[in-house]
Enzyme design. Structure first.
Site, PDB file in Angstrom:
ATOM      1  N   THR A   1      -0.460   3.693   8.022  1.00 28.19           N
ATOM      2  CA  THR A   1      -0.065   3.216   6.700  1.00 28.19           C
ATOM      3  C   THR A   1      -1.351   3.042   5.901  1.00 28.19           C
ATOM      4  O   THR A   1      -2.130   2.125   6.138  1.00 28.19           O
ATOM      5  CB  THR A   1       0.700   1.882   6.789  1.00 28.19           C
ATOM      6  OG1 THR A   1       1.941   2.111   7.472  1.00 28.19           O
ATOM      7  CG2 THR A   1       1.009   1.347   5.398  1.00 28.19           C
TER       8      THR A   1
ATOM      9  N   LYS B   1       6.364   4.554   1.913  1.00 24.02           N
ATOM     10  CA  LYS B   1       6.100   3.385   2.758  1.00 24.02           C
ATOM     11  C   LYS B   1       5.796   2.166   1.898  1.00 24.02           C
ATOM     12  O   LYS B   1       6.214   1.041   2.217  1.00 24.02           O
ATOM     13  CB  LYS B   1       4.934   3.674   3.707  1.00 24.02           C
ATOM     14  CG  LYS B   1       4.559   2.513   4.644  1.00 24.02           C
ATOM     15  CD  LYS B   1       5.718   2.111   5.555  1.00 24.02           C
ATOM     16  CE  LYS B   1       5.381   0.915   6.433  1.00 24.02           C
ATOM     17  NZ  LYS B   1       4.450   1.237   7.534  1.00 24.02           N
TER      18      LYS B   1
END
Length: 293
Positions: free
Chosen positions: A96, A171
């Protein structure tokens, strides 16, 4: 396929294990070599001393590390894997990270003749262990088509959402949404207690209507019990929200609720909750309700 996996953290370790159990040839790298050795002892395969050594000859190189800086180190730093990835191979990034670094690495990969997919995941450690992750992908459709059947071994759902950076943006949206839901649950449960109601009884009713959510179904019991060791840590959520808020500044979107939730997580850290899971917003809410005591 011959693969490499960089990063043996709580996510990468089981994800690489799924690849090995599916029959792929896997070489792993970890900054702490003891963790890589532990993985090899459990699953077989091989470990490498550097990202470049792990990536040599691999058809797909996977990474799941901590931050942009870690990702840049294992790709473009000394002994980085981008110096060893063969033309025609693919780099899949499960970190991420920011959309900015995804686009940067995509450009470098294209210049060097190999593919790039940004593919951050959702589902936490349990999702990684059980092979039930949601995977949000950005990149070229033809490149994605080649990696999709491979990442399917640890995915509940994987989807290409657009060009490089699209996975990271998705995300960010995921973090925006579930952070707001957890703050709403924290306020609702605190309101219930202040009103003399039983949280379990309240949840039994409202979970059958519009208030229902995954977070309610899976976190109300532990929140009510004051147990916060069941998932994604606050310090990592704050890392993700910093990425979100930075991207929002770049694209001119106002995210007032997300900014407040980030401030509340900072307060949780000040309470000693850096490693508590994200549902610990309820602990902050209850402390505020009780006057900070």
């Amino acid at each position: 396929m011959k693969t490499a996996f960089l990063g043996m953290g709580v996510m990468g370790y089981p994800m690489a294990g799924h690849l090995k159990k599916a029959g792929h040839d896997v070489t792993v790298y970890n900054r702490n070599p003891a963790k890589a050795a532990q993985w090899v002892a459990e699953y077989g395969g091989e470990s490498a001393a550097t990202p470049a050594q792990a990536a040599k000859g691999a058809e797909i190189v996977f990474a799941c590390v901590g931050r942009d800086s870690d990702l840049r180190q294992v790709t473009l730093g000394p002994d980085g894997c981008f110096d060893a990835i063969s033309a025609g191979s693919i780099f899949v990034d499960h970190t991420t990270a920011s959309a900015t670094i995804a686009r940067e690495l995509d450009a470098v990969a294209k210049a060097r003749g190999f593919g790039f997919i940004d593919a951050p995941v959702s589902g936490g450690q349990a999702g990684a262990v059980n092979g039930k992750l949601g995977i949000m992908c950005g990149g070229d459709p033809a490149t994605y088509a080649r990696v999709e059947p491979v990442i399917a071994v640890y995915a509940k759902l994987a989807k290409l959402l657009g060009p490089a950076g699209s996975g990271q943006i998705t995300k960010m949206i995921n973090q925006i949404c579930f952070g707001a839901v957890l703050q709403g649950l924290s306020e609702g449960f605190s309101f219930a207690r202040a009103s003399g109601l039983d949280i379990e009884a309240v949840v039994e009713v409202i979970s059958k209507g519009a208030a229902q959510s995954w977070q309610m179904d899976n976190r109300w019991k532990t929140m009510a019990a004051g147990e916060y060791d069941h998932g994604f840590a606050v310090e990592w959520m704050r890392k993700d929200l910093a990425i979100v808020l930075d991207e929002a500044r770049n694209n001119g979107v106002s995210l007032p609720v997300t900014a407040v939730v980030d401030q509340f997580y900072a307060e949780v850290e000040n309470m000693g909750g850096k490693r508590w899971d994200t549902s610990s917003l309820f602990a902050r809410q209850e402390m505020a309700r009780k006057g900070g005591k």
